[in-house]
Design an enzyme around this catalytic site. Structure first.
Site, PDB file in Angstrom:
ATOM      1  N   TYR A  54       0.836  -1.194   0.000  1.00 24.70           N
ATOM      2  CA  TYR A  54       0.000   0.000   0.000  1.00 24.70           C
ATOM      3  C   TYR A  54       0.877   1.252   0.000  1.00 24.70           C
ATOM      4  O   TYR A  54       1.614   1.512   0.957  1.00 24.70           O
ATOM      5  CB  TYR A  54      -0.940   0.027   1.210  1.00 24.70           C
ATOM      6  CG  TYR A  54      -1.974  -1.085   1.243  1.00 24.70           C
ATOM      7  CD1 TYR A  54      -2.226  -1.881   0.125  1.00 24.70           C
ATOM      8  CD2 TYR A  54      -2.704  -1.346   2.394  1.00 24.70           C
ATOM      9  CE1 TYR A  54      -3.159  -2.897   0.162  1.00 24.70           C
ATOM     10  CE2 TYR A  54      -3.652  -2.361   2.438  1.00 24.70           C
ATOM     11  CZ  TYR A  54      -3.870  -3.139   1.309  1.00 24.70           C
ATOM     12  OH  TYR A  54      -4.802  -4.152   1.349  1.00 24.70           O
ATOM     13  N   SER A 152      -4.618 -14.079   1.472  1.00 26.08           N
ATOM     14  CA  SER A 152      -5.522 -13.120   0.842  1.00 26.08           C
ATOM     15  C   SER A 152      -5.635 -13.447  -0.639  1.00 26.08           C
ATOM     16  O   SER A 152      -4.625 -13.515  -1.352  1.00 26.08           O
ATOM     17  CB  SER A 152      -5.019 -11.685   1.017  1.00 26.08           C
ATOM     18  OG  SER A 152      -5.903 -10.758   0.406  1.00 26.08           O
ATOM     19  N   PRO A 209     -16.383  -3.929   0.591  1.00 25.78           N
ATOM     20  CA  PRO A 209     -17.815  -4.221   0.771  1.00 25.78           C
ATOM     21  C   PRO A 209     -18.728  -3.341  -0.086  1.00 25.78           C
ATOM     22  O   PRO A 209     -19.862  -3.719  -0.354  1.00 25.78           O
ATOM     23  CB  PRO A 209     -18.036  -3.941   2.265  1.00 25.78           C
ATOM     24  CG  PRO A 209     -16.993  -2.931   2.612  1.00 25.78           C
ATOM     25  CD  PRO A 209     -15.786  -3.356   1.818  1.00 25.78           C
ATOM     26  N   LEU A 210     -18.210  -2.196  -0.537  1.00 23.24           N
ATOM     27  CA  LEU A 210     -19.007  -1.299  -1.384  1.00 23.24           C
ATOM     28  C   LEU A 210     -18.498  -1.315  -2.825  1.00 23.24           C
ATOM     29  O   LEU A 210     -18.838  -0.432  -3.620  1.00 23.24           O
ATOM     30  CB  LEU A 210     -18.978   0.128  -0.832  1.00 23.24           C
ATOM     31  CG  LEU A 210     -19.576   0.298   0.565  1.00 23.24           C
ATOM     32  CD1 LEU A 210     -19.416   1.734   1.053  1.00 23.24           C
ATOM     33  CD2 LEU A 210     -21.050  -0.104   0.572  1.00 23.24           C
ATOM     34  N   ARG A 228     -12.239   8.485  -7.761  1.00 20.76           N
ATOM     35  CA  ARG A 228     -10.988   7.739  -7.647  1.00 20.76           C
ATOM     36  C   ARG A 228     -10.909   6.618  -8.671  1.00 20.76           C
ATOM     37  O   ARG A 228      -9.840   6.064  -8.896  1.00 20.76           O
ATOM     38  CB  ARG A 228     -10.815   7.197  -6.229  1.00 20.76           C
ATOM     39  CG  ARG A 228     -11.735   6.070  -5.817  1.00 20.76           C
ATOM     40  CD  ARG A 228     -11.377   5.620  -4.400  1.00 20.76           C
ATOM     41  NE  ARG A 228     -12.124   4.447  -3.999  1.00 20.76           N
ATOM     42  CZ  ARG A 228     -11.904   3.803  -2.858  1.00 20.76           C
ATOM     43  NH1 ARG A 228     -10.974   4.220  -2.039  1.00 20.76           N
ATOM     44  NH2 ARG A 228     -12.618   2.736  -2.533  1.00 20.76           N
ATOM     45  N   GLY A 287     -13.016   1.387   4.121  1.00 20.43           N
ATOM     46  CA  GLY A 287     -12.022   2.376   3.751  1.00 20.43           C
ATOM     47  C   GLY A 287     -12.711   3.722   3.712  1.00 20.43           C
ATOM     48  O   GLY A 287     -13.941   3.791   3.650  1.00 20.43           O
ATOM     49  N   GLN A 293     -16.946  10.557   5.691  1.00 18.67           N
ATOM     50  CA  GLN A 293     -17.362   9.369   4.938  1.00 18.67           C
ATOM     51  C   GLN A 293     -17.380   8.143   5.839  1.00 18.67           C
ATOM     52  O   GLN A 293     -18.299   7.319   5.777  1.00 18.67           O
ATOM     53  CB  GLN A 293     -16.389   9.149   3.769  1.00 18.67           C
ATOM     54  CG  GLN A 293     -16.778   8.019   2.836  1.00 18.67           C
ATOM     55  CD  GLN A 293     -15.738   7.813   1.748  1.00 18.67           C
ATOM     56  OE1 GLN A 293     -14.621   7.359   1.996  1.00 18.67           O
ATOM     57  NE2 GLN A 293     -16.090   8.172   0.520  1.00 18.67           N
TER      58      GLN A 293
END
Length: 320
Positions: A54, A152, A209-210, A228, A287, A293
């Site tokens: 990241y 992962s 999740p979104l 983004r 996130g 948000q």
């Protein structure tokens, strides 16, 4: 906020957690990052997710500086890192013993902690024997640098192979997997992994999740210029919304938006509550690009019980 066991382990993680992907070290400044971390912690979130890749390690540095500044009791939170993409040179990536050991030490320094609660193999490595990876993770646990290790975006077959190797040689098996899971991406969690929850006690720390904002409905009428999704690193997601398949996906989102309106809730809250309704999910990683948000998404805690069998059936009819 409620807490769930991480698979069959004794570790308790908050049902919603907070991750640094995309935002920390790149999209948001350090002031915004600490605001988000404080909102998360004050809301009961105890798991903070990160990875060596990241922002090329900067996300871990930002998070580590926050841990040092806020001074939270180390026993009150869980922090993770992931190993696979560390650099461009041959031994700076993958799941070899060398890279795992070196990447773990680097992550500990950046995060400014003595140990990682969770350490994930970020992808499977076809060039490294699974036994080598399992032994390296076991050694990190014996050294006290890692408490639990997992995977992962591995296949069920690869996870089971790692588990069987660990049992055969009296090593430490993987505890958790971190897959993508949302209303538009369900097969791995609901079908492929179905047998692993009881067989090996696999825990899930699910991401996106979104669907990177798609399940908020903000792309129903096109992709805004300041979105983004226009970032080069997310071109794959932008491409997924184009063509016939993209149109089908957005039509589902529009129908879900209508259902959410009928229920008197926001689509993002309906989507998050749906993820949480799967009892095999240990935690849903959120996130955020700003504190507002994150606060808005956490309002799902007030309406998560809206998901019942009748609503689940209606959602199922839409997404299938």
């Amino acid at each position: 906020m409620e807490y769930r066991r991480l698979g069959n382990s004794g570790l308790k993680v908050s049902e919603f957690s907070f991750g640094a992907w995309v935002t920390f070290g790149s999209q948001i400044d350090d002031k915004t990052a600490i605001e988000c971390m404080n909102v998360a912690y004050d809301s009961g979130i105890n798991f903070f997710d990160n990875a060596e890749v990241y922002a090329s390690g900067r996300a871990e540095t930002v998070m580590g500086n926050i841990f040092k500044k806020v001074g939270w009791d180390r026993t009150s939170y869980v922090v993770s890192s992931k190993v696979f993409w560390g650099g461009k040179l041959p031994n700076q990536k993958g799941l070899s013993r060398k890279h795992i050991m070196e990447a773990c030490s680097a992550a500990l320094k950046r995060l400014q902690v003595d140990y990682l609660d969770l350490y994930f193999c970020h992808r499977p490595d076809p060039e490294t024997p699974v036994e080598e990876t399992v032994r390296a993770m076991t050694d990190l646990i014996h050294q006290g640098k890692v408490l639990y290790w997992g995977t992962s975006e591995w296949s069920a077959e690869s996870i089971k192979e790692a588990y069987n190797i660990a049992r055969k040689y009296m090593l430490v098996p993987p505890t958790m997997e971190q897959p993508e899971y949302n209303l538009l991406h369900r097969d791995k969690v609901e079908t492929e992994f179905a047998s692993l929850y009881k067989e090996i006690g696999l825990g899930l720390t699910t991401w996106s999740p979104l669907a990177s904002g798609v399940l908020t409905g903000k792309y129903n009428n096109g992709i805004p210029k300041d979105s983004r999704l226009n970032q080069p690193s997310l071109s794959w997601l932008k491409d997924s919304l184009s063509g016939d398949e993209g149109e089908k996906k957005l039509n589902k989102v529009k129908k879900l938006s209508t259902l959410a309106a009928e229920l008197g809730v926001q689509l993002n809250h309906l989507s998050l509550a749906w993820c949480l309704s799967n009892q095999n999910v240990s935690t849903v990683i959120l996130g955020a690009s700003n504190a507002g948000q994150l606060k808005d998404n956490l309002k799902v805690l007030d309406c998560k019980k809206i998901i019942n069998n009748e609503i689940l059936q209606k959602i199922k009819e839409i997404i299938q």
